[in-house]
Write a protein that holds these residues in place. Structure first.
Motif, PDB file in Angstrom:
ATOM      1  N   ARG A 104      -8.224  -3.220  -4.580  1.00 44.09           N
ATOM      2  CA  ARG A 104      -8.628  -3.090  -5.981  1.00 44.09           C
ATOM      3  C   ARG A 104      -9.626  -1.938  -6.062  1.00 44.09           C
ATOM      4  N   GLU A 105      -9.363  -1.021  -6.970  1.00 48.44           N
ATOM      5  CA  GLU A 105     -10.165   0.206  -6.988  1.00 48.44           C
ATOM      6  C   GLU A 105     -10.500   0.628  -8.409  1.00 48.44           C
ATOM      7  N   TYR A 106     -11.756   1.012  -8.595  1.00 45.27           N
ATOM      8  CA  TYR A 106     -12.179   1.656  -9.834  1.00 45.27           C
ATOM      9  C   TYR A 106     -12.423   3.124  -9.531  1.00 45.27           C
ATOM     10  N   ALA A 107     -11.724   3.995 -10.256  1.00 53.58           N
ATOM     11  CA  ALA A 107     -11.832   5.440 -10.035  1.00 53.58           C
ATOM     12  C   ALA A 107     -12.475   6.085 -11.256  1.00 53.58           C
ATOM     13  N   PRO A 108     -13.674   6.644 -11.135  1.00 54.02           N
ATOM     14  CA  PRO A 108     -14.380   7.185 -12.297  1.00 54.02           C
ATOM     15  C   PRO A 108     -14.016   8.624 -12.659  1.00 54.02           C
ATOM     16  N   GLN A 109     -13.511   9.420 -11.690  1.00 61.99           N
ATOM     17  CA  GLN A 109     -13.312  10.845 -11.948  1.00 61.99           C
ATOM     18  C   GLN A 109     -11.937  11.366 -11.545  1.00 61.99           C
ATOM     19  N   LEU A 110     -11.390  10.838 -10.452  1.00 64.83           N
ATOM     20  CA  LEU A 110     -10.175  11.395  -9.865  1.00 64.83           C
ATOM     21  C   LEU A 110      -9.121  10.318  -9.659  1.00 64.83           C
ATOM     22  N   ILE A 150       1.763   3.670   2.451  1.00 68.71           N
ATOM     23  CA  ILE A 150       1.668   2.204   2.462  1.00 68.71           C
ATOM     24  C   ILE A 150       2.276   1.602   1.198  1.00 68.71           C
ATOM     25  N   LEU A 151       2.501   2.424   0.175  1.00 60.04           N
ATOM     26  CA  LEU A 151       3.103   1.917  -1.053  1.00 60.04           C
ATOM     27  C   LEU A 151       4.627   1.903  -0.996  1.00 60.04           C
ATOM     28  N   THR A 152       5.208   2.362   0.115  1.00 61.66           N
ATOM     29  CA  THR A 152       6.663   2.308   0.239  1.00 61.66           C
ATOM     30  C   THR A 152       7.154   0.878   0.439  1.00 61.66           C
ATOM     31  N   ASP A 153       6.276  -0.005   0.942  1.00 57.37           N
ATOM     32  CA  ASP A 153       6.622  -1.423   0.996  1.00 57.37           C
ATOM     33  C   ASP A 153       6.656  -1.936  -0.440  1.00 57.37           C
ATOM     34  N   LEU A 158      -0.939  -5.273  -2.462  1.00 59.65           N
ATOM     35  CA  LEU A 158      -1.140  -5.249  -3.906  1.00 59.65           C
ATOM     36  C   LEU A 158      -2.182  -4.182  -4.208  1.00 59.65           C
ATOM     37  N   LEU A 159      -1.845  -3.258  -5.087  1.00 62.12           N
ATOM     38  CA  LEU A 159      -2.802  -2.219  -5.492  1.00 62.12           C
ATOM     39  C   LEU A 159      -3.071  -2.362  -6.980  1.00 62.12           C
ATOM     40  N   ARG A 193       5.162  -1.816  -9.083  1.00 60.34           N
ATOM     41  CA  ARG A 193       4.644  -1.682  -7.721  1.00 60.34           C
ATOM     42  C   ARG A 193       3.128  -1.737  -7.699  1.00 60.34           C
ATOM     43  N   ILE A 194       2.497  -1.303  -8.792  1.00 64.11           N
ATOM     44  CA  ILE A 194       1.041  -1.336  -8.893  1.00 64.11           C
ATOM     45  C   ILE A 194       0.654  -1.918 -10.245  1.00 64.11           C
TER      46      ILE A 194
END
Length: 280
Positions: A104-110, A150-153, A158-159, A193-194
């Motif tokens: 689980r990710e929070y991305a503020p700029q990129l 890793i997202l090919t699975d 879970l992303l 997928r995400i």
């Protein structure tokens, strides 16, 4: 938490060290917390070393040899862990990321690294490393794209990414690159997928406004939080600290647009970039 996974010591140097550490700790009748105390690390950290989630450092290896009477085993084998294609401040996080069951990710700029296209990553590195050679840039791009494999699975990990609206608006590489980058994210979301959400500018101040946040969950080790700032990053394994960051992320999610509304915004901004790239 599930019981410890049986490690295959032949699969990697970290698996070898982890399996041996667990074996010698149990033979010494020490708990993970008891082994961690002389090194001023938590029991959770020892568990992550044993499961291969975290990388053993040389000073730790020397101490384990001493405490567990390992006759230099850990020191001799620790050097193999030093080689990495990633910057020092991110190497351990990247290795943990590859073993996570949930990110689980929070991305503020990129755009998060796992979701970047080749053109976006190349533009990002060229802007961020203005004196690097083209060879170094291409090596960095290749390493970035390899992480995304890793997202090919179709199901694991879970992303779940929350993108600040600034991620959509910051023009990395120009309108054509941005359009393709956002279409890539939209495709992954449409394919289920995400999970992706956008935190709009209208949300105002929020709990993660000071920086990025990545949470990683594992099948056989305690969770980790990773925080990155300019040229440095830090993994957090203290359970209370990680729980606080989990709450931070939950509150960000609560302030974000729904997945459906987020997808609509991402596609709309991508379309705007496409029109601009075509000169409309």
């Amino acid at each position: 938490m599930p019981g410890p996974r049986k490690l295959d010591p032949s699969s990697s140097p970290r698996a070898l060290l982890g399996a041996e550490l667990r074996h010698r700790r149990e033979r010494a009748d020490l708990s993970q917390s008891e082994l961690g105390a002389p090194l001023f690390v938590s029991g959770s950290f020892i568990g992550q070393l044993e499961s291969g989630v975290r990388r053993m450092q040389m000073d730790q290896a020397v101490k384990f040899d001493e405490i567990l009477s390992a006759d230099g085993f850990f020191k001799r084998n620790c050097a193999a862990l030093k080689k990495s294609k990633y910057p020092d401040h991110f190497a351990e996080a990247a290795e943990a990321e590859a073993r996570a069951t949930e990110i689980r990710e929070y991305a503020p700029q990129l755009i998060p690294g796992l979701l970047q296209t080749e053109a976006y990553a190349r533009a990002l590195f060229r802007g961020g490393l203005p004196t690097a050679t083209e060879c170094a840039i291409e090596e960095a791009v290749a390493a970035r794209l390899e992480r995304g494999h890793i997202l090919t699975d179709p199901t694991t990990p879970l992303l779940w990414a929350v993108l600040d609206e600034a991620v959509l608006r910051r023009r990395v590489g120009g309108p054509k690159v941005m359009a393709a980058a956002l279409r890539h994210i939209a495709k992954l979301a449409t394919q289920r997928r995400i999970v992706v959400q956008v935190l709009p500018f209208s949300a105002g101040a929020h709990t993660a406004i000071e920086g990025s946040l990545k949470l990683m969950t594992f099948a056989d080790a305690p969770p980790l939080a990773y925080l990155q700032t300019l040229g440095t990053g830090q993994l957090q394994d203290d359970p209370a600290t990680v729980r606080q960051y989990e709450l931070t992320y939950d509150l960000v999610v609560a302030s974000a647009l729904s997945p459906a509304a987020s997808l609509a915004l991402i596609e709309s901004v991508a379309e705007d970039y496409e029109h601009e790239a075509q000169g409309h």
